[in-house]
Design a protein around this motif. Structure first.
Motif, short mmCIF file in Angstrom:
data_model
loop_
_atom_site.label_atom_id
_atom_site.label_comp_id
_atom_site.label_asym_id
_atom_site.label_seq_id
_atom_site.Cartn_x
_atom_site.Cartn_y
_atom_site.Cartn_z
N VAL A 26 0.84 -1.20 0.00
CA VAL A 26 0.00 0.00 0.00
C VAL A 26 0.88 1.24 0.00
O VAL A 26 1.99 1.24 0.52
CB VAL A 26 -0.96 0.02 1.22
N LYS A 41 -4.72 -7.36 4.68
CA LYS A 41 -6.08 -6.86 4.56
C LYS A 41 -7.05 -8.01 4.34
O LYS A 41 -6.67 -9.08 3.86
CB LYS A 41 -6.21 -5.88 3.38
N SER A 44 -12.10 -8.35 1.07
CA SER A 44 -13.10 -7.36 0.69
C SER A 44 -12.57 -5.93 0.79
O SER A 44 -13.16 -5.01 0.21
CB SER A 44 -14.34 -7.51 1.58
N ASP A 45 -11.45 -5.75 1.53
CA ASP A 45 -10.89 -4.40 1.71
C ASP A 45 -9.80 -4.07 0.70
O ASP A 45 -9.28 -2.96 0.69
CB ASP A 45 -10.32 -4.26 3.13
N SER A 47 -8.16 -2.81 -2.46
CA SER A 47 -8.56 -1.88 -3.51
C SER A 47 -7.78 -2.13 -4.78
O SER A 47 -6.79 -2.87 -4.79
CB SER A 47 -8.35 -0.44 -3.04
N SER A 48 -8.22 -1.50 -5.85
CA SER A 48 -7.57 -1.68 -7.15
C SER A 48 -6.16 -1.10 -7.17
O SER A 48 -5.32 -1.50 -7.99
CB SER A 48 -8.41 -1.04 -8.25
N SER A 49 -5.87 -0.17 -6.28
CA SER A 49 -4.54 0.44 -6.25
C SER A 49 -3.54 -0.39 -5.46
O SER A 49 -2.34 -0.13 -5.51
CB SER A 49 -4.62 1.85 -5.65
N ASP A 50 -4.03 -1.41 -4.71
CA ASP A 50 -3.15 -2.26 -3.93
C ASP A 50 -2.50 -3.32 -4.81
O ASP A 50 -3.14 -3.87 -5.70
CB ASP A 50 -3.92 -2.94 -2.80
#
Length: 281
Positions: A26, A41, A44-45, A47-50
């Motif tokens: 991250v 994480k 469900s948490d 994100s597309s940037s991870d």
């Protein structure tokens, strides 16, 4: 506020149950700018940037899928070749599964084009190539089953071709000896409508001709007499032609004696003068 800069987050992560968590990279904004850190994480948490580093340990299907997707088509192709699969086996399997390429008679060029098409197909259809051995055996078994069922003769079937009858070897040899040379034998067979698949090699062509002769002698008992009778007739005609030529030669000699030409008369006169000169001297 607690400053966590420089603190190892993995230290806290050791106490977590990571079997259902995802390890990701991250982006974090700190006092000294933006930096990247690892963080666990919930799925469900994420994100597309991870950037996912490790999937949940207990999800074997997702793990296998991630491993499969991480293997490129080129790597998979190398693995199959290293395991003992031949190029021909891979190309045959690829064609059966809808892979096509512009084929080339040159083996190297054809393999280059085939391998590129196979790699592309592997990346889009990894599940097909994961079980290539099972799929190949299933397809082969299906083909063999169809082949066996089509080739297996029926007890009530009358479509079986009977074995072709052939004449005795001694009978064939007798006919050949009486017909004359090989070229004369072949000519005689053709004149009687006996045919075979001719070959440029003399030995192979002769073998096929003899097989055709043997088959025709067995099917037509009167063929031997026809061949030999025609042979005798041809020999008689040849003898008559030779005799006629000899008669014509004798007739020419007699004619020359009875009716000498002017040149012959002149030669005879010269010979007489020579003899006369010899006797008078």
């Amino acid at each position: 506020m607690v400053n966590l800069d420089g603190f190892d987050p993995d230290y806290l992560a050791k106490g977590l149950d990571k079997t259902k968590l995802v390890l990701v990279d991250v982006q974090v904004k700190g006092k000294n700018g933006t930096f990247t850190r690892k963080q666990w994480k919930k799925p469900s948490d994420v994100s597309s940037s991870d950037t996912v580093i490790k999937a949940p340990d207990d999800d074997s299907k997702d793990k296998k899928s991630a491993q499969s997707s991480s293997v490129t088509g080129k790597q998979k192709l190398v693995q199959l070749l290293s395991s003992g699969k031949s190029r021909n086996e891979l190309m045959e399997f690829a064609k059966k599964n809808g892979v096509s390429w512009k084929e080339n008679p040159h083996e190297g060029i054809n393999w280059m084009r085939a391998s590129m098409a196979i790699q592309k197909h592997m990346e889009g259809n990894p599940q097909i190539w994961e079980n290539i051995d099972q799929n190949s055996q299933a397809q082969k078994g299906s083909v063999n089953s169809q082949s066996d069922s089509s080739q297996k003769p029926s007890k009530d079937s009358n479509d079986q071709k009977p074995k072709a009858k052939t004449a005795d070897k001694s009978q064939v040899q007798e006919v050949v000896q009486k017909l004359g040379s090989k070229s004369e034998v072949l000519d005689s067979l053709k004149q009687h409508g006996i045919s075979w698949k001719e070959h440029t090699h003399a030995g192979i062509n002769w073998m096929r001709a003899m097989q055709a002769l043997s088959k025709n002698l067995a099917e037509n008992p009167g063929l031997q007499k026809e061949l030999l009778d025609d042979r005798d007739k041809q020999q008689t005609q040849k003898q008559l032609a030779d005799t006629q030529k000899k008669v014509e030669v004798l007739q020419d000699l007699v004619s020359q004696i009875q009716n000498p030409t002017a040149q012959q008369v002149s030669q005879q006169s010269q010979q007489a003068n020579v003899l006369k000169g010899i006797t008078t001297s």
